[in-house]
Design a protein around this motif. Structure first.
Motif, PDB file in Angstrom:
ATOM      1  N   ARG A  21       5.542   7.389  -4.025  1.00  0.00           N
ATOM      2  CA  ARG A  21       7.363   7.967  -2.867  1.00  0.00           C
ATOM      3  C   ARG A  21       7.988   7.505  -4.173  1.00  0.00           C
ATOM      4  NH1 ARG A  21       5.645   9.972   2.596  1.00  0.00           N
ATOM      5  NH2 ARG A  21       3.315   9.173   2.518  1.00  0.00           N
ATOM      6  N   ILE A  22       8.856   8.204  -3.456  1.00  0.00           N
ATOM      7  CA  ILE A  22      10.069   9.035  -4.984  1.00  0.00           C
ATOM      8  C   ILE A  22      11.244   8.782  -3.619  1.00  0.00           C
ATOM      9  CG2 ILE A  22      11.177  10.143  -6.571  1.00  0.00           C
ATOM     10  CD1 ILE A  22       8.463  11.104  -7.127  1.00  0.00           C
ATOM     11  N   HIS A  23      12.023   7.402  -4.391  1.00  0.00           N
ATOM     12  CA  HIS A  23      13.373   7.573  -3.969  1.00  0.00           C
ATOM     13  C   HIS A  23      14.132   7.367  -5.196  1.00  0.00           C
ATOM     14  CE1 HIS A  23      16.484   3.509  -2.809  1.00  0.00           C
ATOM     15  NE2 HIS A  23      16.766   4.598  -2.393  1.00  0.00           N
ATOM     16  N   MET A  24      15.490   8.420  -5.214  1.00  0.00           N
ATOM     17  CA  MET A  24      15.963   8.679  -6.084  1.00  0.00           C
ATOM     18  C   MET A  24      17.500   8.366  -5.315  1.00  0.00           C
ATOM     19  SD  MET A  24      16.580  10.110  -8.831  1.00  0.00           S
ATOM     20  CE  MET A  24      14.659  11.187  -8.669  1.00  0.00           C
ATOM     21  N   ALA A  25      18.271   7.502  -6.232  1.00  0.00           N
ATOM     22  CA  ALA A  25      19.099   6.479  -5.908  1.00  0.00           C
ATOM     23  C   ALA A  25      20.420   7.695  -7.254  1.00  0.00           C
ATOM     24  CB  ALA A  25      19.630   5.269  -6.815  1.00  0.00           C
ATOM     25  N   LYS A  46      20.097  18.354  -4.579  1.00  0.00           N
ATOM     26  CA  LYS A  46      19.606  19.050  -4.246  1.00  0.00           C
ATOM     27  C   LYS A  46      18.397  20.265  -4.732  1.00  0.00           C
ATOM     28  CE  LYS A  46      21.497  23.415  -1.480  1.00  0.00           C
ATOM     29  NZ  LYS A  46      20.727  24.227  -1.959  1.00  0.00           N
ATOM     30  N   GLU A  47      18.328  20.119  -6.346  1.00  0.00           N
ATOM     31  CA  GLU A  47      17.453  20.461  -6.828  1.00  0.00           C
ATOM     32  C   GLU A  47      15.702  19.897  -6.209  1.00  0.00           C
ATOM     33  OE1 GLU A  47      16.115  21.493 -11.762  1.00  0.00           O
ATOM     34  OE2 GLU A  47      18.773  21.560 -10.465  1.00  0.00           O
ATOM     35  N   MET A  48      16.693  19.303  -6.885  1.00  0.00           N
ATOM     36  CA  MET A  48      14.862  18.398  -6.221  1.00  0.00           C
ATOM     37  C   MET A  48      14.027  18.269  -4.657  1.00  0.00           C
ATOM     38  SD  MET A  48      15.798  14.762  -8.832  1.00  0.00           S
ATOM     39  CE  MET A  48      16.644  15.029  -8.567  1.00  0.00           C
ATOM     40  N   LEU A  49      15.242  17.868  -3.811  1.00  0.00           N
ATOM     41  CA  LEU A  49      14.791  18.654  -2.873  1.00  0.00           C
ATOM     42  C   LEU A  49      14.434  20.131  -2.696  1.00  0.00           C
ATOM     43  CD1 LEU A  49      18.331  16.996  -0.742  1.00  0.00           C
ATOM     44  CD2 LEU A  49      15.786  15.830  -0.583  1.00  0.00           C
ATOM     45  N   GLU A  50      15.079  20.535  -3.208  1.00  0.00           N
ATOM     46  CA  GLU A  50      14.210  22.320  -2.720  1.00  0.00           C
ATOM     47  C   GLU A  50      13.010  22.191  -3.821  1.00  0.00           C
ATOM     48  OE1 GLU A  50      17.153  24.710  -4.859  1.00  0.00           O
ATOM     49  OE2 GLU A  50      18.139  24.534  -3.519  1.00  0.00           O
ATOM     50  N   SER A  51      12.392  21.709  -4.616  1.00  0.00           N
ATOM     51  CA  SER A  51      11.074  21.421  -5.291  1.00  0.00           C
ATOM     52  C   SER A  51       9.890  20.403  -4.360  1.00  0.00           C
ATOM     53  CB  SER A  51      11.508  20.795  -7.076  1.00  0.00           C
ATOM     54  OG  SER A  51      12.384  21.469  -7.337  1.00  0.00           O
ATOM     55  N   ASN A  52      10.809  19.787  -3.929  1.00  0.00           N
ATOM     56  CA  ASN A  52       9.938  18.747  -1.955  1.00  0.00           C
ATOM     57  C   ASN A  52       9.844  17.229  -3.588  1.00  0.00           C
ATOM     58  OD1 ASN A  52       9.420  20.294   0.229  1.00  0.00           O
ATOM     59  ND2 ASN A  52       8.527  21.779  -1.143  1.00  0.00           N
ATOM     60  N   LEU A  53      10.466  17.682  -4.286  1.00  0.00           N
ATOM     61  CA  LEU A  53      10.253  16.184  -5.624  1.00  0.00           C
ATOM     62  C   LEU A  53      10.588  14.719  -4.744  1.00  0.00           C
ATOM     63  CD1 LEU A  53       9.085  15.678  -7.996  1.00  0.00           C
ATOM     64  CD2 LEU A  53      11.332  15.914  -8.661  1.00  0.00           C
ATOM     65  N   LEU A  54      11.109  14.650  -3.414  1.00  0.00           N
ATOM     66  CA  LEU A  54      11.638  13.057  -3.091  1.00  0.00           C
ATOM     67  C   LEU A  54      11.152  12.949  -2.260  1.00  0.00           C
ATOM     68  CD1 LEU A  54      15.163  13.898  -4.297  1.00  0.00           C
ATOM     69  CD2 LEU A  54      14.075  12.844  -5.610  1.00  0.00           C
ATOM     70  N   ASP A  55      11.090  11.592  -1.230  1.00  0.00           N
ATOM     71  CA  ASP A  55      10.500  11.117  -0.156  1.00  0.00           C
ATOM     72  C   ASP A  55      11.614  10.568   0.227  1.00  0.00           C
ATOM     73  OD1 ASP A  55       7.385  12.089  -0.154  1.00  0.00           O
ATOM     74  OD2 ASP A  55       8.164  10.579  -2.271  1.00  0.00           O
ATOM     75  N   TYR A  56      12.784  10.006  -0.241  1.00  0.00           N
ATOM     76  CA  TYR A  56      14.080   9.074  -0.464  1.00  0.00           C
ATOM     77  C   TYR A  56      14.806   9.531  -0.818  1.00  0.00           C
ATOM     78  CZ  TYR A  56      16.223   4.651   1.603  1.00  0.00           C
ATOM     79  OH  TYR A  56      17.157   3.964   2.001  1.00  0.00           O
ATOM     80  N   ILE A  57      16.274   9.364  -0.577  1.00  0.00           N
ATOM     81  CA  ILE A  57      17.830   9.505  -0.643  1.00  0.00           C
ATOM     82  C   ILE A  57      18.406   8.379  -0.951  1.00  0.00           C
ATOM     83  CG2 ILE A  57      16.716  11.444  -2.081  1.00  0.00           C
ATOM     84  CD1 ILE A  57      19.223  12.438  -0.606  1.00  0.00           C
ATOM     85  N   SER A  58      19.055   7.958  -1.300  1.00  0.00           N
ATOM     86  CA  SER A  58      20.387   7.234  -1.339  1.00  0.00           C
ATOM     87  C   SER A  58      21.327   7.379  -1.931  1.00  0.00           C
ATOM     88  CB  SER A  58      19.647   5.273  -1.333  1.00  0.00           C
ATOM     89  OG  SER A  58      19.460   4.880  -2.313  1.00  0.00           O
ATOM     90  N   TYR A  59      22.436   6.744  -1.856  1.00  0.00           N
ATOM     91  CA  TYR A  59      23.714   6.886  -2.291  1.00  0.00           C
ATOM     92  C   TYR A  59      24.642   5.645  -2.374  1.00  0.00           C
ATOM     93  CZ  TYR A  59      25.773   8.175   1.283  1.00  0.00           C
ATOM     94  OH  TYR A  59      27.491   7.984   2.713  1.00  0.00           O
ATOM     95  N   THR A  98       1.351  -1.140  -0.289  1.00  0.00           N
ATOM     96  CA  THR A  98       0.048   0.104   0.070  1.00  0.00           C
ATOM     97  C   THR A  98       0.822   1.235  -0.126  1.00  0.00           C
ATOM     98  OG1 THR A  98      -0.302  -0.334   2.656  1.00  0.00           O
ATOM     99  CG2 THR A  98      -2.021  -0.976   0.995  1.00  0.00           C
ATOM    100  N   THR A  99       2.042   1.156  -0.176  1.00  0.00           N
ATOM    101  CA  THR A  99       2.990   2.547   0.139  1.00  0.00           C
ATOM    102  C   THR A  99       4.057   1.346  -0.383  1.00  0.00           C
ATOM    103  OG1 THR A  99       2.565   3.052   2.223  1.00  0.00           O
ATOM    104  CG2 THR A  99       4.425   3.856   1.213  1.00  0.00           C
ATOM    105  N   LEU A 100       4.613   2.729  -1.768  1.00  0.00           N
ATOM    106  CA  LEU A 100       5.783   2.198  -2.768  1.00  0.00           C
ATOM    107  C   LEU A 100       6.358   3.186  -2.968  1.00  0.00           C
ATOM    108  CD1 LEU A 100       6.597  -0.232  -4.472  1.00  0.00           C
ATOM    109  CD2 LEU A 100       5.972   0.572  -6.309  1.00  0.00           C
ATOM    110  N   PHE A 101       7.355   2.822  -2.431  1.00  0.00           N
ATOM    111  CA  PHE A 101       9.067   3.748  -3.511  1.00  0.00           C
ATOM    112  C   PHE A 101       9.637   3.467  -3.824  1.00  0.00           C
ATOM    113  CE2 PHE A 101       8.136   4.819   1.511  1.00  0.00           C
ATOM    114  CZ  PHE A 101       8.726   5.982   1.597  1.00  0.00           C
ATOM    115  N   HIS A 102       9.490   4.139  -4.961  1.00  0.00           N
ATOM    116  CA  HIS A 102       9.576   3.931  -6.986  1.00  0.00           C
ATOM    117  C   HIS A 102      11.854   4.104  -6.791  1.00  0.00           C
ATOM    118  CE1 HIS A 102       5.970   3.513  -8.312  1.00  0.00           C
ATOM    119  NE2 HIS A 102       5.883   4.358  -7.311  1.00  0.00           N
ATOM    120  N   SER A 103      12.044   3.577  -6.918  1.00  0.00           N
ATOM    121  CA  SER A 103      13.565   3.463  -7.220  1.00  0.00           C
ATOM    122  C   SER A 103      14.460   3.942  -8.511  1.00  0.00           C
ATOM    123  CB  SER A 103      14.224   2.492  -6.318  1.00  0.00           C
ATOM    124  OG  SER A 103      15.607   2.910  -6.469  1.00  0.00           O
ATOM    125  N   ILE A 104      14.780   5.473  -8.392  1.00  0.00           N
ATOM    126  CA  ILE A 104      14.784   5.891  -9.771  1.00  0.00           C
ATOM    127  C   ILE A 104      16.204   6.405  -9.808  1.00  0.00           C
ATOM    128  CG2 ILE A 104      14.233   7.903 -11.600  1.00  0.00           C
ATOM    129  CD1 ILE A 104      11.694   7.774 -10.117  1.00  0.00           C
TER     130      ILE A 104
END
Length: 376
Positions: free
Chosen positions: A130-134, A147-160, A90-96
């Motif tokens: 939800r959006i997970h940016m890798a 940082k640009e996407m964080l400023e736009s409130n586009l991301l819910d989770y990031i990983s590196y 019911t909650t899906l983080f799309h890893s992009i």
């Protein structure tokens, strides 16, 4: 109001019976008894919190299939959504991936996909998207784009992850090593050490910028994960905290990590299934029991999550096994409104029946609405 009854409601510390009252997208109350005649009777079937999958590459991979380029992106989005709703997620983080895997200088495909998902998620949907940016370290544009996407409130989770050299860069290093050996008259071993040191400095050059970016991510309420254990140690040495989730270490690495740390350890179920011998699987169960594995996820195989959980339940108990895909990821990502079956939490629930010794999702309730039902 929607009322559903079961004698197998799975909570964090017990399996209970009761009537779950749902209204306005939330669990209003759970009663042992009810005088209502109009309710959904799920006697003999399990009710679990809706599953949370924090790392799914499904939509990214579907987007790379040439046939799908003929259709609007919404087609892929809806097909993936239906699949995951039927799997009880019911909650899906799309890893992009931030950088397109085929074209290492393409910093547009990933962000554009994130924007499309964010826009589609504002509409009527079956589940919560939800959006997970890798991203990888070492790319000059990576930090700026994140940082640009964080400023736009586009991301819910990031990983590196660590820096990965291209074939072109490897060739340049070989050429440079050969050049300084000829021009400076140094030994092959010395030249190799010089090139390795340059590579290390290049890898470490982003460390302070990364530490700043992690602070900014937390300021924006976005949690951070990584698979780079060496970078975690360097950040901690610099007294920079900010890593919430350690992604997919090897089982040996997971067992060597501090189970009392505030960092949660996430493992993909496929990686835990590569060895099916009893010794290895006993180690997996032991790692979960001792807090060295906290979260389970699946990149592609949505329906395997529930089956894996019910297998683990034979050794861990159902409550502990279910928490790996519900309350634990909710805690790690600070999703305080879900992950358990409790009053005033979001009404994300799934009904599970056992058919031919296999757990099957019979009903999925997302945000208080029945979004999927199978009539077996």
């Amino acid at each position: 109001m929607l009322v559903i009854y079961s004698d197998k409601i799975v909570q964090n510390d017990a399996v209970i019976s009761g009537y779950i009252h749902i209204a306005d997208g939330k669990i209003q109350k759970i009663d042992e008894k009810s005088s209502l005649k109009d309710y959904i009777d799920m006697t003999g079937k399990y009710i679990l919190p809706g599953l949370i999958n924090i790392k799914s590459e499904h939509i990214s991979r579907e987007n790379q299939i040439k046939l799908n380029s003929r259709f609007p992106f919404a087609k892929i989005f809806r097909e993936v959504e239906i699949k995951y709703a039927s799997a009880g997620i019911t909650t899906l983080f799309h890893s992009i991936p931030l950088v397109n895997g085929r074209y290492r200088e393409d910093f547009t495909t990933g962000p554009n996909m994130a924007k499309d998902i964010k826009e589609l998620s504002k509409r009527s949907n079956l589940i919560d998207h939800r959006i997970h940016m890798a991203f990888q370290l070492g790319f000059i544009q990576s930090m700026d784009k994140i940082k640009e996407m964080l400023e736009s409130n586009l991301l819910d989770y990031i990983s590196y992850s660590g820096y990965c050299r291209s074939e072109e860069e490897r060739y340049r290093e070989i050429y440079y090593e050969d050049y300084i050996q000829r021009v400076m008259g140094l030994s092959e071993a010395t030249c190799r050490r010089m090139v390795e040191r340059v590579r290390e400095l290049r890898s470490e050059s982003n460390l302070e910028e990364l530490a700043y970016m992690l602070k900014y991510a937390h300021y924006k309420g976005v949690k951070v994960g990584t698979s780079e254990l060496s970078v975690i140690k360097k950040l901690e040495f610099l007294e920079q905290q900010g890593i919430n989730i350690i992604e997919n270490p090897s089982l040996e690495e997971a067992l060597n990590l501090d189970s009392d740390s505030d960092k949660m350890i996430m493992m993909d179920i496929l990686s835990l299934s590569k060895q099916l011998n009893k010794t290895y699987q006993d180690q997996v169960v032991s790692a979960i029991r001792t807090g060295h594995i906290d979260i389970l996820s699946s990149d592609m195989r949505a329906h395997d999550i529930l089956a894996f959980v019910f297998q683990l339940a034979q050794d861990l108990g159902l409550e502990k096994a279910v928490s790996l895909v519900t309350s634990n990821p909710a805690t790690a990502l600070k999703l305080k409104d879900r992950g358990q079956i409790k009053e005033n939490l979001r009404a994300d629930l799934i009904v599970v029946d056992i058919l031919d010794e296999v757990p099957v999702v019979e009903m999925t309730i997302s945000n208080g609405k029945i979004v999927y039902r199978a009539n077996y």
